[in-house]
Design a protein around this motif. Structure first.
Motif, PDB file in Angstrom:
ATOM      1  N   ASP A 149      36.276  10.142  33.959  1.00 17.63           N
ATOM      2  CA  ASP A 149      37.663  10.047  33.478  1.00 17.63           C
ATOM      3  C   ASP A 149      37.928   8.747  32.735  1.00 17.63           C
ATOM      4  OD1 ASP A 149      37.732   8.296  35.568  1.00 17.63           O
ATOM      5  OD2 ASP A 149      39.063   9.506  36.829  1.00 17.63           O
ATOM      6  N   GLY A 150      36.880   8.001  32.422  1.00 14.72           N
ATOM      7  CA  GLY A 150      37.019   6.774  31.641  1.00 14.72           C
ATOM      8  C   GLY A 150      35.682   6.070  31.624  1.00 14.72           C
ATOM      9  N   PRO A 151      35.578   4.979  30.832  1.00 15.97           N
ATOM     10  CA  PRO A 151      34.297   4.274  30.742  1.00 15.97           C
ATOM     11  C   PRO A 151      33.741   3.889  32.122  1.00 15.97           C
ATOM     12  CG  PRO A 151      35.802   3.462  29.073  1.00 15.97           C
ATOM     13  CD  PRO A 151      36.598   4.393  29.952  1.00 15.97           C
ATOM     14  N   GLY A 168      33.942  19.150  27.617  1.00 15.43           N
ATOM     15  CA  GLY A 168      35.373  19.369  27.716  1.00 15.43           C
ATOM     16  C   GLY A 168      35.825  20.809  27.595  1.00 15.43           C
ATOM     17  N   VAL A 169      35.021  21.666  26.939  1.00 14.20           N
ATOM     18  CA  VAL A 169      35.439  23.069  26.774  1.00 14.20           C
ATOM     19  C   VAL A 169      34.713  23.943  27.796  1.00 14.20           C
ATOM     20  CG1 VAL A 169      35.643  24.998  25.184  1.00 14.20           C
ATOM     21  CG2 VAL A 169      35.889  22.660  24.334  1.00 14.20           C
ATOM     22  N   LEU A 170      33.390  23.977  27.721  1.00 11.34           N
ATOM     23  CA  LEU A 170      32.594  24.689  28.724  1.00 11.34           C
ATOM     24  C   LEU A 170      32.420  23.783  29.941  1.00 11.34           C
ATOM     25  CD1 LEU A 170      29.857  26.133  26.342  1.00 11.34           C
ATOM     26  CD2 LEU A 170      31.893  27.298  27.221  1.00 11.34           C
ATOM     27  N   GLY A 171      31.964  24.367  31.060  1.00 12.42           N
ATOM     28  CA  GLY A 171      31.756  23.583  32.271  1.00 12.42           C
ATOM     29  C   GLY A 171      30.613  22.586  32.107  1.00 12.42           C
ATOM     30  N   GLY A 186      20.132  10.854  16.455  1.00  9.65           N
ATOM     31  CA  GLY A 186      20.920   9.995  17.341  1.00  9.65           C
ATOM     32  C   GLY A 186      22.397  10.237  17.091  1.00  9.65           C
ATOM     33  N   LEU A 187      23.171  10.241  18.169  1.00  6.95           N
ATOM     34  CA  LEU A 187      24.596  10.541  18.064  1.00  6.95           C
ATOM     35  C   LEU A 187      25.346   9.289  17.621  1.00  6.95           C
ATOM     36  CD1 LEU A 187      25.970  13.255  18.746  1.00  6.95           C
ATOM     37  CD2 LEU A 187      26.660  12.249  20.917  1.00  6.95           C
ATOM     38  N   HIS A 188      25.821   9.296  16.385  1.00  5.46           N
ATOM     39  CA  HIS A 188      26.587   8.165  15.855  1.00  5.46           C
ATOM     40  C   HIS A 188      27.987   8.183  16.456  1.00  5.46           C
ATOM     41  CE1 HIS A 188      28.349   5.513  12.711  1.00  5.46           C
ATOM     42  NE2 HIS A 188      27.113   5.090  12.556  1.00  5.46           N
ATOM     43  N   ASP A 189      28.660   7.026  16.451  1.00  3.43           N
ATOM     44  CA  ASP A 189      30.060   7.026  16.912  1.00  3.43           C
ATOM     45  C   ASP A 189      30.945   7.626  15.821  1.00  3.43           C
ATOM     46  OD1 ASP A 189      30.566   5.072  14.986  1.00  3.43           O
ATOM     47  OD2 ASP A 189      30.251   3.435  16.391  1.00  3.43           O
ATOM     48  N   LEU A 190      32.248   7.615  16.035  1.00  3.08           N
ATOM     49  CA  LEU A 190      33.151   8.288  15.096  1.00  3.08           C
ATOM     50  C   LEU A 190      33.519   7.417  13.896  1.00  3.08           C
ATOM     51  CD1 LEU A 190      35.395  10.035  17.763  1.00  3.08           C
ATOM     52  CD2 LEU A 190      33.971  11.172  16.062  1.00  3.08           C
ATOM     53  N   GLN A 191      33.065   6.176  13.870  1.00  2.85           N
ATOM     54  CA  GLN A 191      33.394   5.291  12.752  1.00  2.85           C
ATOM     55  C   GLN A 191      32.589   5.672  11.507  1.00  2.85           C
ATOM     56  OE1 GLN A 191      35.927   3.180  13.129  1.00  2.85           O
ATOM     57  NE2 GLN A 191      36.021   4.094  15.165  1.00  2.85           N
ATOM     58  N   SER A 226      23.384  11.463  25.270  1.00  2.00           N
ATOM     59  CA  SER A 226      24.729  11.756  24.750  1.00  2.00           C
ATOM     60  C   SER A 226      25.780  11.702  25.856  1.00  2.00           C
ATOM     61  CB  SER A 226      24.762  13.079  23.977  1.00  2.00           C
ATOM     62  OG  SER A 226      24.066  14.073  24.629  1.00  2.00           O
ATOM     63  N   ASP A 227      25.401  11.956  27.121  1.00  2.00           N
ATOM     64  CA  ASP A 227      26.351  11.731  28.223  1.00  2.00           C
ATOM     65  C   ASP A 227      26.764  10.258  28.272  1.00  2.00           C
ATOM     66  OD1 ASP A 227      26.183  14.406  29.195  1.00  2.00           O
ATOM     67  OD2 ASP A 227      24.343  13.907  30.288  1.00  2.00           O
ATOM     68  N   LEU A 228      25.832   9.385  27.894  1.00  2.00           N
ATOM     69  CA  LEU A 228      26.124   7.946  27.958  1.00  2.00           C
ATOM     70  C   LEU A 228      27.172   7.531  26.929  1.00  2.00           C
ATOM     71  CD1 LEU A 228      22.560   6.478  28.567  1.00  2.00           C
ATOM     72  CD2 LEU A 228      24.353   6.945  30.240  1.00  2.00           C
ATOM     73  N   HIS A 229      27.365   8.333  25.876  1.00  2.11           N
ATOM     74  CA  HIS A 229      28.428   8.007  24.918  1.00  2.11           C
ATOM     75  C   HIS A 229      29.800   8.139  25.572  1.00  2.11           C
ATOM     76  CE1 HIS A 229      26.082   7.489  21.193  1.00  2.11           C
ATOM     77  NE2 HIS A 229      25.240   8.320  21.780  1.00  2.11           N
ATOM     78  N   PHE A 230      29.939   9.121  26.469  1.00  2.00           N
ATOM     79  CA  PHE A 230      31.179   9.205  27.262  1.00  2.00           C
ATOM     80  C   PHE A 230      31.226   8.045  28.260  1.00  2.00           C
ATOM     81  CE2 PHE A 230      30.482  13.875  26.412  1.00  2.00           C
ATOM     82  CZ  PHE A 230      31.572  14.034  25.574  1.00  2.00           C
ATOM     83  N   TYR A 231      30.077   7.822  28.918  1.00  2.00           N
ATOM     84  CA  TYR A 231      29.987   6.815  29.987  1.00  2.00           C
ATOM     85  C   TYR A 231      30.308   5.424  29.453  1.00  2.00           C
ATOM     86  CZ  TYR A 231      27.722   4.476  34.026  1.00  2.00           C
ATOM     87  OH  TYR A 231      27.437   3.717  35.131  1.00  2.00           O
ATOM     88  N   GLU A 232      29.856   5.152  28.238  1.00  2.00           N
ATOM     89  CA  GLU A 232      30.068   3.824  27.664  1.00  2.00           C
ATOM     90  C   GLU A 232      31.341   3.747  26.828  1.00  2.00           C
ATOM     91  OE1 GLU A 232      26.211   3.470  25.903  1.00  2.00           O
ATOM     92  OE2 GLU A 232      25.316   2.790  27.795  1.00  2.00           O
ATOM     93  N   GLY A 233      32.095   4.846  26.781  1.00  2.00           N
ATOM     94  CA  GLY A 233      33.406   4.824  26.138  1.00  2.00           C
ATOM     95  C   GLY A 233      33.369   4.888  24.619  1.00  2.00           C
ATOM     96  N   GLU A 234      32.192   5.259  24.030  1.00  7.31           N
ATOM     97  CA  GLU A 234      32.114   5.317  22.563  1.00  7.31           C
ATOM     98  C   GLU A 234      32.806   6.547  22.003  1.00  7.31           C
ATOM     99  OE1 GLU A 234      27.983   5.125  21.685  1.00  7.31           O
ATOM    100  OE2 GLU A 234      27.800   3.151  22.598  1.00  7.31           O
ATOM    101  N   ILE A 235      32.806   7.621  22.817  1.00  3.55           N
ATOM    102  CA  ILE A 235      33.521   8.829  22.415  1.00  3.55           C
ATOM    103  C   ILE A 235      34.696   8.984  23.379  1.00  3.55           C
ATOM    104  CG2 ILE A 235      33.384  11.333  22.145  1.00  3.55           C
ATOM    105  CD1 ILE A 235      30.468  10.999  21.394  1.00  3.55           C
ATOM    106  N   PRO A 236      35.918   8.816  22.877  1.00  6.74           N
ATOM    107  CA  PRO A 236      37.072   8.879  23.780  1.00  6.74           C
ATOM    108  C   PRO A 236      37.268  10.281  24.348  1.00  6.74           C
ATOM    109  CG  PRO A 236      37.768   8.635  21.476  1.00  6.74           C
ATOM    110  CD  PRO A 236      36.287   8.581  21.479  1.00  6.74           C
ATOM    111  N   ILE A 237      37.760  10.354  25.579  1.00  9.36           N
ATOM    112  CA  ILE A 237      38.031  11.657  26.203  1.00  9.36           C
ATOM    113  C   ILE A 237      39.524  11.748  26.506  1.00  9.36           C
ATOM    114  CG2 ILE A 237      35.758  12.184  27.158  1.00  9.36           C
ATOM    115  CD1 ILE A 237      36.631  10.814  29.743  1.00  9.36           C
TER     116      ILE A 237
END
Ligand SMILES: [Zn+2]
Ligand SMILES: [Zn+2]
Length: 341
Positions: free
Chosen positions: A7-9, A113-116, A261-266, A40-51
């Motif tokens: 639910d957050g970084p 966020g959409v599928l389980g 590699g999954l780039h951030d949204l910038q 790619s889970d770490l992008h959520f974990y590290e807060g690079e992709i906002p949820i």
């Protein structure tokens, strides 16, 4: 059932939620027996992709089918299956090519966020005939888990890198996807693979697997090692501005840069003129997971292609918080964490 939620970084926890319902007559429920933690889970974990709110995590799962709708044909209750991390509707012309990225309903990814989430006791899988494959006898649980994402991605990265037989390839980033790309590049005909990272332990592992280790940034060393020419193909398995610039600088004229590699949204500051003057091909790929299975499963089953040594930590789902801390440390000793519900 239990499911890993963020639910957050760095705020990951195990939550109890109601068991999922069958997602329609073509869907199935899989009791997860092994799930991976992905970069790619770490992008959520590290807060690079906002949820927007709490998200159930995980998109790599193998398990047992415990329920299947009446329209499911290719798998049965009780069978061991792998679940493609990337899902399609299974019924459109795009899905007929076995590439969920081209699904006309749009691709979906588990645990975003959409599928389980796959890091859970149970996973609801829509269009089960398309997403699931019964695990062949010769394929191990760990191989099957890598086939759901990281190996499919590494393989696709290499396939899309235009590797000439006898060619020179650089792989930037030696996490699980990079290591899969390294082995895929060798299997697809590369004579030399430069393995690039900033972590000494990861360079040593890649050297043991037949690659030439190079500390990042690597372009200067690769240009020097190729007589001023550059690598035929460069695979970017990191996805930062720095790694992509390094890739573009390291590739030879008329070579190919293949990004997974999954780039951030910038926005990325692409140096268009140098790329144009050197006729660089730049490809970006989300793996056509289901399509890669027809190539990878026979290769793995033959024993001539292997991905042993990528999972370096195994722990119960109850220890997912520890698993994320290990994966998030990106150390030289650890590559990938396997969770067992
Ligand atoms: Zn992934
Ligand atoms: Zn579709």
């Amino acid at each position: 059932m239990r499911t890993v939620v963020i639910d957050g970084p760095r705020s990951v926890r195990l939550e109890t939620r109601p068991d999922p319902a069958l997602p329609g007559p073509d869907g199935a429920i899989v009791a997860v027996t092994a799930a991976g933690i992905c970069g790619s889970d770490l992008h959520f974990y590290e807060g690079e992709i906002p949820i927007p709110g709490p998200v159930a995590l995980g998109h790599e799962a193998v398990g047992t089918v415990v329920d299947a709708g009446p329209h499911v044909r290719t798998v049965q209750v009780g069978e061991q299956v792998m679940v493609s991390s990337v899902a399609g509707c299974g019924a459109c012309p795009g899905c007929a090519t076995r590439d969920p990225v081209t699904c006309s309903a749009g691709l979906q990814i588990f645990g975003s966020g959409v599928l389980g989430g796959a890091q859970a006791d149970l996973l609801a899988v829509p269009a089960a005939d398309f997403q699931l494959l019964k695990i062949p006898d010769q394929i191990s649980t760990e191989q099957a888990l890598l086939l759901t994402d990281n190996l499919a991605t590494g393989w696709a990265a290499a396939r899309r890198a235009d590797i000439p037989f006898g060619g020179t390839v650089a792989v930037i980033g030696l996490g699980a996807v990079g290591l899969c790309a390294l082995r895929s590049a060798l299997a697809q005909g590369a004579a030399t693979v430069f393995a690039v990272d900033r972590v000494g332990g990861r360079l040593e592992r890649a050297a043991a697997w037949g690659a030439t280790p190079v500390m990042a940034p690597a372009a200067e060393a690769i240009i020097a090692a190729t007589g001023g020419r550059g690598a035929d193909s460069v695979i970017d398995a990191v996805g930062t501005d720095a790694s992509l610039i390094d890739a573009i600088n390291a590739v030879r004229p008329a070579g190919t840069v293949s990004v997974v590699g999954l780039h951030d949204l910038q926005p990325f500051p692409l140096p268009v003129l140098p790329c144009l003057l050197r006729s660089i091909t730049l490809r970006m790929t989300t793996a056509p997971v289901q399509r890669t299975w027809a190539e990878l499963i026979p290769l793995l089953a033959s024993g001539r292609f292997d991905v042993d040594g990528i999972f370096t930590a195994r722990m119960p789902l109850a220890e997912a918080v520890t698993g994320y801390a290990i994966a998030g440390a990106r150390s030289g000793e650890q590559v990938k964490v396997l969770l067992t519900p």
